[in-house]
Design an enzyme around this catalytic site. Structure first.
Site, PDB file in Angstrom:
ATOM      1  N   HIS A 222       0.851  -1.194  -0.014  1.00 18.84           N
ATOM      2  CA  HIS A 222       0.251   0.007  -0.052  1.00 18.84           C
ATOM      3  C   HIS A 222       0.875   1.226  -0.197  1.00 18.84           C
ATOM      4  O   HIS A 222       0.290   2.320  -0.020  1.00 18.84           O
ATOM      5  CB  HIS A 222      -0.578  -0.039   1.219  1.00 18.84           C
ATOM      6  CG  HIS A 222      -2.032   0.886   1.044  1.00 18.84           C
ATOM      7  ND1 HIS A 222      -2.127   1.870   2.371  1.00 18.84           N
ATOM      8  CD2 HIS A 222      -2.899   1.095   0.226  1.00 18.84           C
ATOM      9  CE1 HIS A 222      -3.356   2.475   1.892  1.00 18.84           C
ATOM     10  NE2 HIS A 222      -3.761   2.166   0.910  1.00 18.84           N
ATOM     11  N   ASP A 229      16.890  10.892  -8.063  1.00 18.85           N
ATOM     12  CA  ASP A 229      18.347  11.258  -7.873  1.00 18.85           C
ATOM     13  C   ASP A 229      18.713  11.249  -6.504  1.00 18.85           C
ATOM     14  O   ASP A 229      19.742  11.735  -6.128  1.00 18.85           O
ATOM     15  CB  ASP A 229      18.637  12.628  -8.569  1.00 18.85           C
ATOM     16  CG  ASP A 229      18.621  12.953  -9.849  1.00 18.85           C
ATOM     17  OD1 ASP A 229      18.717  11.752 -10.451  1.00 18.85           O
ATOM     18  OD2 ASP A 229      18.294  14.055 -10.484  1.00 18.85           O
ATOM     19  N   HIS A 400      -9.160  11.415   1.905  1.00 15.18           N
ATOM     20  CA  HIS A 400      -8.383  10.444   1.990  1.00 15.18           C
ATOM     21  C   HIS A 400      -7.000  10.526   2.712  1.00 15.18           C
ATOM     22  O   HIS A 400      -6.216   9.375   2.820  1.00 15.18           O
ATOM     23  CB  HIS A 400      -8.002   9.972   0.483  1.00 15.18           C
ATOM     24  CG  HIS A 400      -7.154   8.399   0.326  1.00 15.18           C
ATOM     25  ND1 HIS A 400      -5.921   8.284  -0.042  1.00 15.18           N
ATOM     26  CD2 HIS A 400      -7.866   7.239   0.414  1.00 15.18           C
ATOM     27  CE1 HIS A 400      -5.514   7.190  -0.418  1.00 15.18           C
ATOM     28  NE2 HIS A 400      -6.634   6.512  -0.129  1.00 15.18           N
ATOM     29  N   LYS A 402      -4.182  10.813   5.638  1.00 14.65           N
ATOM     30  CA  LYS A 402      -3.854   9.556   6.632  1.00 14.65           C
ATOM     31  C   LYS A 402      -2.970  10.379   7.691  1.00 14.65           C
ATOM     32  O   LYS A 402      -1.638  10.257   7.618  1.00 14.65           O
ATOM     33  CB  LYS A 402      -3.252   8.525   6.458  1.00 14.65           C
ATOM     34  CG  LYS A 402      -4.008   7.480   5.474  1.00 14.65           C
ATOM     35  CD  LYS A 402      -3.655   7.728   3.825  1.00 14.65           C
ATOM     36  CE  LYS A 402      -4.192   6.680   2.830  1.00 14.65           C
ATOM     37  NZ  LYS A 402      -5.540   6.239   3.239  1.00 14.65           N
ATOM     38  N   ASP A 407      -1.107  18.056  19.798  1.00 18.78           N
ATOM     39  CA  ASP A 407      -0.670  19.213  20.672  1.00 18.78           C
ATOM     40  C   ASP A 407       0.017  20.234  19.639  1.00 18.78           C
ATOM     41  O   ASP A 407       0.831  21.108  20.161  1.00 18.78           O
ATOM     42  CB  ASP A 407       0.547  19.058  21.637  1.00 18.78           C
ATOM     43  CG  ASP A 407      -0.110  17.932  22.797  1.00 18.78           C
ATOM     44  OD1 ASP A 407      -1.492  17.917  22.725  1.00 18.78           O
ATOM     45  OD2 ASP A 407       0.407  17.278  23.825  1.00 18.78           O
TER      46      ASP A 407
END
Length: 482
Positions: A222, A229, A400, A402, A407
């Site tokens: 996933h 480079d 989508h 994640k 804090d």
């Protein structure tokens, strides 16, 4: 007794025997075992087929090996960093990093995640911005381009990307492309005919032995990585397809988070790509060459650990990182995820944070791309709301991203969702970033998304229909195997 009844009884008996053998010979969590037993007992033949598709465990042998790690001195550097954190003698840690030494230490000993400093990070939340920058970096490549995506589609964006790679291959740049066979289902190696003719190489992760179908639905790669480079690295949530540019009417605008990194963290991203490539390749393994690990041209002030996890690992490294982040929060926890199906340990950590006075805020999409996963997500959201958490439903398309921000100081961005599939079944990669400036940028993006979202309160949740409650109950029951 007629022959049909005898046959049915025999099939059910065999199903029970197979259930006991298959489930209990593999060391699973109790929740996962019970979920599979219910599937096998209540839908005998179909359940057994589903188990073959989704349920088999991957043997935990060392799938990813590369001798170049020794040339890079990774083992020596790891031991030095562990000792420096133990003795609190790490010379150049910024203030934010010093406050999270325990998390750094855990990633060092649990994942060999080398701590890298002096990185420059660009945060990208829009697909057009991300791919225009990526294509520009590809156009300026001089030595090599390493590109890895879970989903790579044969559409306008995919064609544009492969054309850019082909152009560079013709100029003598070494181009390598790795994609997941299931995530990129429908894609054929013939799509890369011109790229391969120009000297580019293409590999497929866990390809099917059958031409038109892949029965291995678990253990997918996933990860989304690009290295150019050895100087520029990309990691985050965007795959390659027109929908990631907001061109799919079903999803509308696609909101994701991706990082463009320059600095020593690119070494870790490069190493991860090489390990994955060598696992997938039979004939064209990558050997250590200095050109893959040049001295960084541009550096900044960000401290990063690149953390990976997968079914080949004994520990769920990214999940443990999430739990540690949550447990260290004192004021706020902001989470964006398309799927929220936490196991008991993550859910308990969030509940404890809520009960401790931490402002826990979760953002999820307003529409499902996987219905069972969506309804299971809603069931867990109800539990979080009951403990005082806040939930926003993103209404400006599909989210989508994640990301976790703690804090306003520390953050994680990568490919891992908050679900069992990302924690245990798929190969994932996240950047853990010890930089207040980056955390504040992610917080700002979160606040902008809140303005495009609606808050789901506990009262709203409790007014859902019986039909939705039924969907949630069934999906929650199956959540350990989704």
């Amino acid at each position: 007794m007629n022959i049909v009844a005898i046959l049915a009884g025999f099939i059910y008996f065999l199903n029970m025997v197979f259930a006991v053998i298959l489930i209990f010979r593999e060391r699973r969590s109790a929740g996962s075992s019970w979920a599979w037993l219910l599937v096998l007992f209540f839908i005998p033949l179909l359940g057994f087929l589903l188990y073959l598709l989704f349920g088999q465990n991957l043997s935990r042998y060392h799938m990813f090996q590369w001798e170049g790690r020794k040339r890079l001195g990774i083992e020596k550097l790891l031991s030095e960093q562990v000792e420096q954190i133990r003795s609190d003698t790490f010379a150049h840690l910024n203030r934010t990093a010093r406050d999270y030494r325990q998390l750094m230490y855990m990633h060092l000993i649990n994942n060999d995640a080398v701590l890298t400093e002096n990185n420059q990070i660009d945060v990208m939340t829009d697909g057009k911005e991300k791919f225009e920058k990526l294509l520009d970096d590809i156009d300026h490549a001089k030595d090599h381009i390493h590109l890895q995506y879970y989903i790579l589609k044969k559409d306008q964006l995919g064609k544009r990307l492969v054309a850019a790679l082909t152009k560079k291959a013709k100029q003598g740049v070494k181009v390598r492309v790795l994609y997941d066979d299931l995530g990129s289902r429908g894609l054929r190696l013939s799509f890369f005919k011109e790229l391969k003719a120009a000297g580019g190489e293409v590999e497929v992760f866990f390809p099917s032995k059958l031409r038109l179908i892949n029965l291995r639905l678990n253990y997918r790669n996933h990860r989304k990585l690009v290295i150019i480079d050895g100087q520029v690295g990309y990691v985050g949530g965007f795959n390659v397809g027109d929908e990631y540019l907001g061109l799919d009417p079903k999803f509308g605008y696609w909101r994701d988070t991706h990082l463009r990194i320059q600095g020593l963290a690119v070494y870790a991203i490069q190493t991860r790509f090489i390990l994955d490539w060598n696992q997938a390749s039979d004939k064209s393994d990558i050997s250590y060459v200095q050109e893959h690990f040049p001295e960084p041209v541009l550096t900044g002030n960000s401290t990063i650990q690149i953390v990976t996890s997968g079914p080949d690992s004994e520990w769920e490294q990214i999940k443990l990182g999430y739990i540690k982040l949550i447990s260290m929060a004192k004021k706020t926890i902001c989470i964006q995820t398309p799927y929220f199906i936490p196991d008991a340990s993550v859910l308990d950590a969030l509940k404890i944070a809520c009960l401790s006075g931490v402002d826990v805020v979760l953002m999820i999409p307003n529409k499902p791309d996987h219905p069972f996963v969506y309804w299971a997500t809603l069931s867990y959201i109800g539990e979080l709301l009951s403990f005082g958490g806040r939930v926003y439903i993103y209404d400006n398309g599909f989210i989508h991203a994640k990301t976790i921000v703690i804090d306003h100081e520390i953050s994680s961005v990568g490919t891992a969702n908050i679900d069992v599939r990302s924690f245990k079944l798929n190969f994932e990669v996240n950047a853990f970033i010890y930089d207040q400036e980056i955390a504040e940028k992610l917080d700002e993006a979160f606040r902008e998304d809140v303005a495009l979202s609606r808050e789901l309160t506990l009262d709203d949740y409790n007014q859902r229909s019986k039909r939705i409650r039924f969907k949630e109950s069934i999906s929650r029951l199956l959540s350990p195997i989704l």
